[in-house]
Design a protein around this motif. Structure first.
Motif, mmCIF file in Angstrom:
data_model
loop_
_atom_site.group_PDB
_atom_site.id
_atom_site.type_symbol
_atom_site.label_atom_id
_atom_site.label_comp_id
_atom_site.label_asym_id
_atom_site.label_seq_id
_atom_site.Cartn_x
_atom_site.Cartn_y
_atom_site.Cartn_z
ATOM 1 N N MET A 211 0.829 -1.204 0.000
ATOM 2 C CA MET A 211 0.000 0.000 0.000
ATOM 3 C C MET A 211 0.859 1.248 0.000
ATOM 4 N N GLY A 212 0.225 2.364 -0.295
ATOM 5 C CA GLY A 212 0.929 3.639 -0.269
ATOM 6 C C GLY A 212 -0.066 4.773 -0.393
ATOM 7 N N SER A 213 0.244 5.895 0.252
ATOM 8 C CA SER A 213 -0.640 7.053 0.195
ATOM 9 C C SER A 213 0.117 8.279 0.669
ATOM 10 N N ALA A 214 0.072 9.318 -0.096
ATOM 11 C CA ALA A 214 0.646 10.615 0.275
ATOM 12 C C ALA A 214 0.337 11.618 -0.825
ATOM 13 N N LEU A 215 0.456 11.187 -2.074
ATOM 14 C CA LEU A 215 0.270 12.097 -3.209
ATOM 15 C C LEU A 215 -1.058 12.830 -3.132
#
Length: 345
Positions: A211-215
């Motif tokens: 998973m990933g999230s920031a943009l």
């Protein structure tokens, strides 16, 4: 420049190296090289020396930027040996996957008949999913949208992720027990609901989650960034990632969880000026058992530098996307794969 077919055969090594290295080596120790001699090192004994923070967070050598030497848009791992799983390589990835379910049963108690790799997050995670299914490039792959039990299974040549509308995409192999899923959740707000679904479902829970999230959080909090300041904007992100701790701890007891940090992007991306702060927050706030993937970030710096030197754009292969200020090109992934080939035996 590589042709499209050659590129798709050789790309996405980073994902395969990460996944296969973690699944088959993480709990049994890692083969490392020191002065040209292969050594067997227990990962727990190396915990302190390769940790990328001042805390006790463990980051496997295959994910930690401290284990790589960077230069010329390439990275060489000096902590562990990595293998290139290619469709034409002696270590055939699909053959490897076919033998994997028993490993998960013994290590995690997950009663599944398939390897199920779940990708959750924004367009950066979608790109990882994209290059993985391109790398497999098998006529035996099929995909459907909607749910695991609803929707028509279609051939892969009709899947266009660039036109993706937010419906979950499920990819299966007709012969190998491999299931790949991408769920669009750029702010990771779906994670609590997904956690309950995965823990309640004995047939299709993931065995690995990336998973990933920031943009999108930089966009979500841009008004706060402008009116109050960058620190206040990142506090909103910190509060949300902290709220996921309970879900992530539950999941980490059943499956491997990897959180990929956001790549550095061109300075001209004027709504993304605080990437390092967002990455730092994720590293500090995520539960200890969640593995933080930071080794790709320095490669993104080299990519951005090269794009500043010479603008390139190869739409067909997506190797170079210098006009895209929100993503790196797939050349970053290809360079990593070449490194894996060089140090394989």
């Amino acid at each position: 420049m590589l042709s499209t077919n050659n590129f798709f055969r050789t790309t996405c090594g980073i994902i395969l190296v990460v996944i296969c290295s973690l699944q088959f080596n993480l709990w049994f120790g890692l083969v490392t090289r020191k002065n040209g001699v292969s050594l067997f090192i227990n990962t727990r004994q190396k915990r302190k020396s390769i940790s990328n923070t001042s805390t006790d967070r463990y980051t496997p050598p295959v994910l930690s930027k401290l284990c790589y030497k960077y230069g010329n848009l390439s990275a060489v791992n000096h902590c562990c040996r990595m293998y290139d799983y290619d469709i034409n390589h002696k270590r055939n990835f699909l053959e490897c996957a076919a033998k994997s379910p028993a490993w998960f049963k013994s290590e995690y108690g997950v009663k599944v008949s398939k390897l199920h790799w779940m990708f959750v997050g924004d367009s950066h995670i979608r790109n990882l999913f994209d290059v993985l299914i391109r790398r497999l490039k098998s006529p035996m792959l099929r995909y459907r949208k909607k749910t695991y039990t609803e929707g028509l299974w279609r051939k892969m040549n009709t899947l266009h992720l660039a036109k993706y509308q937010g419906i979950p995409v499920i990819v299966k192999h007709l012969e190998v027990p491999l299931l790949l899923t991408f769920t669009w959740s750029p702010l990771l707000k779906l994670l609590p609901n997904l956690t309950e679904e995965w823990l309640d479902d004995e047939k299709t829970p993931p065995t690995l989650v990336i998973m990933g999230s920031a943009l999108h959080w930089t966009r979500e909090t841009w008004d706060i960034h402008e009116e109050i300041g960058p620190e206040e904007a990142t506090e909103v992100y910190k509060e949300h990632i902290s709220s996921l701790s309970n879900s992530l701890m539950k999941l980490s007891r059943k499956m491997l969880i990897i959180f990929k940090l956001l790549d550095h992007l061109p300075a001209s991306s004027n709504d993304i000026t605080n990437i390092d702060k967002y990455n730092q927050i994720a590293t500090e706030v995520l539960p200890e058992k969640v593995m933080v993937w930071n080794s790709a970030v320095p490669l993104s710096d080299l990519y951005v530098k090269e794009c500043e030197r010479k603008k390139r754009d190869t739409p067909e292969t997506k190797l170079w996307r210098c006009t895209d200020e929100k993503h790196t090109g797939y050349i970053v992934i290809q360079r990593w794969q070449q490194t894996a080939q060089n140090i394989s035996s």
